[in-house]
Design an enzyme around this catalytic site. Structure first.
Site, mmCIF file in Angstrom:
data_model
loop_
_atom_site.group_PDB
_atom_site.id
_atom_site.type_symbol
_atom_site.label_atom_id
_atom_site.label_comp_id
_atom_site.label_asym_id
_atom_site.label_seq_id
_atom_site.Cartn_x
_atom_site.Cartn_y
_atom_site.Cartn_z
ATOM 1 N N THR A 51 37.122 77.168 8.179
ATOM 2 C CA THR A 51 36.109 76.519 9.019
ATOM 3 C C THR A 51 35.235 75.653 8.123
ATOM 4 O O THR A 51 35.024 75.980 6.954
ATOM 5 C CB THR A 51 35.263 77.609 9.709
ATOM 6 N N THR A 87 30.161 80.978 8.740
ATOM 7 C CA THR A 87 31.625 80.989 8.816
ATOM 8 C C THR A 87 32.120 82.393 8.534
ATOM 9 O O THR A 87 31.499 83.133 7.790
ATOM 10 C CB THR A 87 32.234 79.994 7.809
ATOM 11 N N GLY A 137 34.362 81.075 19.693
ATOM 12 C CA GLY A 137 33.789 81.814 18.566
ATOM 13 C C GLY A 137 32.305 81.543 18.400
ATOM 14 O O GLY A 137 31.623 81.064 19.310
ATOM 15 N N ARG A 192 39.399 81.524 23.993
ATOM 16 C CA ARG A 192 38.426 82.240 23.152
ATOM 17 C C ARG A 192 37.410 81.251 22.559
ATOM 18 O O ARG A 192 37.772 80.171 22.102
ATOM 19 C CB ARG A 192 39.166 82.967 22.032
ATOM 20 N N GLY A 222 34.019 85.465 13.709
ATOM 21 C CA GLY A 222 33.096 84.959 14.716
ATOM 22 C C GLY A 222 32.498 86.023 15.604
ATOM 23 O O GLY A 222 31.300 85.981 15.938
HETATM 24 N N1 ASP Z 1 33.781 81.619 12.521
HETATM 25 C C1 ASP Z 1 35.015 81.027 12.947
HETATM 26 C C2 ASP Z 1 35.399 81.627 14.283
HETATM 27 O O1 ASP Z 1 35.348 82.821 14.436
HETATM 28 C C3 ASP Z 1 36.144 81.204 11.998
HETATM 29 C C4 ASP Z 1 35.828 81.029 10.539
HETATM 30 O O2 ASP Z 1 34.703 80.711 10.172
HETATM 31 O O3 ASP Z 1 36.738 81.200 9.702
HETATM 32 O O4 ASP Z 1 35.815 80.901 15.158
#
Ligand code: ASP
Length: 301
Positions: free
Chosen positions: A168, A219, A198, A196, A222
């Site tokens: 991310t 990040t 996040g 979904r 989520g």
């Molecule tokens: N936070 C992001 C999500 O859950 C994924 C990530 O940061 O790697 O969509």
């Protein structure tokens, strides 16, 4: 207001393959340089974070734009958000299929001003009116994102869950006028259910910016970040103390839910904070203190 303009970017918290870390850090440095150039020309913090995140979306090393991870149905559904700290203006998109530059779409929602968050295929009705069009799946899906999906499918079949999928992207900035902004963009998590959403597009969770506290982009896992409203924790903590302590407090808040994540922060004085409880989180930043012109992009794991 005087003080340091500052841009800080991340390329995702998680367990990044060490062989990929060099590319991930180099991309962050490039993005920090682009954001820094915007700030040096007197651009607003929001312009800088959008420009920086756009650079990362266009590189294939991250879970955003080209290279975004796939849902269990093999589709790309993008979450992205931008927030401006001076007036708490917000814009986000969630689970929008085949968005190449989610951060620009989030910005279009902010500029329009009617809504905070648009989701799903139907969001394209507004986005098309604003001059944006979906990419094709072929333009966004990479060989690596296909392999990641199959590896995750196999891992799930064995009943194991790993570290969050890294990649991310996000940025926080403080401009010459002392205002802050934040932006985050992601394909979400590999093997997610279609639909979904996040933490990234949820204000106060993955993304938050308030000139009375600071800006934060989170990040990691989520569902954990959402439960502790991680970016808001950081922004509120910045109103009371320094940015590094705020980033650490936000990561500590994850303990209650055993979450694995990271966060970057900048406060209205241009001080930065970086913290994560995952193995890695590539970051880079550039600042222009009044007394220190021309500082460099730096990176750490
Ligand atoms: N936070 C992001 C999500 O859950 C994924 C990530 O940061 O790697 O969509």
């Amino acid at each position: 207001m005087s003080g340091a303009a500052m841009i800080l970017v991340h390329g995702g918290a998680g367990d990044m393959d060490p062989a990929r870390e060099g590319d991930a850090i180099a991309g962050c440095e490039k993005a920090a340089r682009v954001g820094d150039a915007v700030l040096r020309q007197g651009g607003a913090a929001l312009d800088a974070v959008v420009a920086a995140v756009r650079v990362l979306e266009e590189l294939p090393h991250y879970n955003a734009g080209v290279g975004a991870v796939l849902s269990r149905e093999g589709t790309v559904e993008v979450d992205a958000a931008v927030m401006r700290g001076s007036d708490l203006a917000v814009g986000a998109i969630a689970a929008v299929p085949n968005a190449a530059n989610g951060v620009e779409l989030a910005r279009a929602v902010l500029e329009d001003g009617e809504h905070a968050l648009l989701s799903g295929e139907a969001a394209w009705r507004f986005l098309r009116e604003s001059g944006f069009y979906p990419a094709t799946a072929d333009e966004l899906i990479t060989e690596r994102s296909r392999r990641r999906l199959e590896a995750e499918r196999a891992r799930r079949a064995m009943g194991s869950l790993g570290e969050p999928d890294p990649g991310t992207v996000g940025a926080v900035a403080r401009d010459n006028s002392g205002s802050v902004a934040a932006a985050t963009s992601t394909g979400g998590t590999t093997f997610k259910r279609a639909g979904r959403i996040g933490d990234t597009p949820l204000f106060g969770c993955g993304t938050y910016a308030d000139d009375r506290g600071g800006a934060a982009s989170a990040t990691g896992h989520g569902e954990s970040i959402i439960r502790v409203a991680m970016a808001h924790v950081a922004s509120v903590a910045m109103a009371r103390g320094d940015a590094q302590a705020a980033a650490e407090a936000a990561v500590a808040a994850l303990d209650r839910v055993k979450g694995r994540a990271g966060i970057i922060c900048v406060d209205p004085a241009g001080r930065i904070g970086i913290a994560h409880n995952t193995r890695s989180m590539p970051v880079a930043w550039m600042g222009t203190a009044d007394d220190e012109p021309g500082s460099q992009a730096r990176a750490k794991r």
